[in-house]
Enzyme design. Structure first.
Site, PDB file in Angstrom:
ATOM      1  N   HIS A  80      70.483 -21.303  13.426  1.00 50.18           N
ATOM      2  CA  HIS A  80      70.009 -20.812  14.720  1.00 50.18           C
ATOM      3  C   HIS A  80      69.298 -21.895  15.524  1.00 50.18           C
ATOM      4  O   HIS A  80      68.602 -22.755  14.981  1.00 50.18           O
ATOM      5  CB  HIS A  80      69.103 -19.594  14.528  1.00 50.18           C
ATOM      6  N   ASP A  82      66.752 -22.099  17.447  1.00 50.01           N
ATOM      7  CA  ASP A  82      65.297 -22.316  17.424  1.00 50.01           C
ATOM      8  C   ASP A  82      64.873 -23.151  16.213  1.00 50.01           C
ATOM      9  O   ASP A  82      63.722 -23.590  16.122  1.00 50.01           O
ATOM     10  CB  ASP A  82      64.529 -20.988  17.473  1.00 50.01           C
TER      11      ASP A  82
END
Length: 268
Positions: A80, A82
């Protein structure tokens, strides 16, 4: 003054060998933000960085400042953005190799991480655990340091607060339950170092809560199917089971519900 969570873009020492820099990217999905873990045994000269965080120059600059750019290795818990968005900024600044399960995120001389692999770096012993469920490529890391120091980095598989969103793929929940059982077996005596939320001095009760919560959600979905009918769709189940949850988080809840429905329907 001793820092406490959350402390944005500042080095917060958690254990003798583990410190964290919290990215300033809070949201409903990231909680207070993404934790980038800086691992180094006392007396070692280089760090291992776990998850460079989002594509945010201020965060990368904080990592370079706090490590002095002396980073032996970057490890990735999962795909992901982030967690991976800051890879190239950090690599450009330090020239550090990057290792992950997914080859998309490898940089420099970094090779793919494998389950059970042991990494010796920064004066530490780091063991790779495959813990799919949140994503198929999710990894956790056992940290063993000097003087019996023991910790468990769980990425997004176990958070410091709240619960974890599952992929909507059919096998995600079965994989996740296996992962939680694997993690709880490794947890006794280890400090929990999650990718979001606060750390916990004792990992075991947190992971046992996760297992109990997942079973509770499964029972709630089963009850909703009895009420709404066996062919009820995932969004109707979300509205029934997650009625007390902010509707802005329903798309994430729907992903988990799809995984739970696949799990229930495959087992009759």
């Amino acid at each position: 003054m001793t820092l406490t969570h959350p402390a944005y873009e500042q080095l917060r020492q958690v254990t003798p060998s583990a410190a964290v820099v919290l990215a300033d990217n809070p949201s409903g999905m990231t909680l207070q933000g993404t934790n980038t873990w800086l691992l180094r045994a006392p007396g070692a000269t280089e760090y291992v960085v776990v998850d460079p965080g989002p594509k945010d120059r201020a965060h990368t600059e904080a990592l370079v400042r706090e490590t002095g750019g002396e980073i032996a290795l970057i490890l990735i818990t999962h795909r992901h953005a982030d967690h991976t968005g800051g890879i190239d900024h950090l690599v450009k600044a330090t020239g550090t190799p990057v290792r992950a399960k997914d080859s998309e995120f490898l940089r420099g001389s970094g090779t793919a991480l494998t389950d059970g692999e042991v990494i010796e770096a920064a004066g530490l012993r780091i063991t790779v655990l495959a813990t799919p469920g949140h994503t198929e490529d999710s990894l956790s890391f056992l940290l063993d340091g000097p003087d019996g120091e023991r910790a468990l980095l769980t990425g997004d598989s176990v958070l410091g607060s709240g619960t974890t969103v599952l992929e909507s793929r059919d096998d995600a929940l079965a994989d996740y339950l296996d992962s939680l059982n694997r993690l709880v077996a490794e947890a006794p005596g280890r400090h929990l170092l999650p990718a979001h939320g606060p750390d916990h001095a004792d990992a075991e009760p947190v992971i046992r809560y996760y297992i109990a919560h997942r079973e509770e959600r499964l029972n709630q979905v089963r009850a909703a199917l009895e009420k709404l009918g066996p062919k009820a769709g995932s969004l109707r189940i979300v509205a029934e089971v997650y009625a007390d949850v902010d509707k802005r988080l329903w798309p994430a809840a729907q992903s988990s519900v799809k995984a739970q429905l696949a799990y229930i329907r495959s087992r009759g």
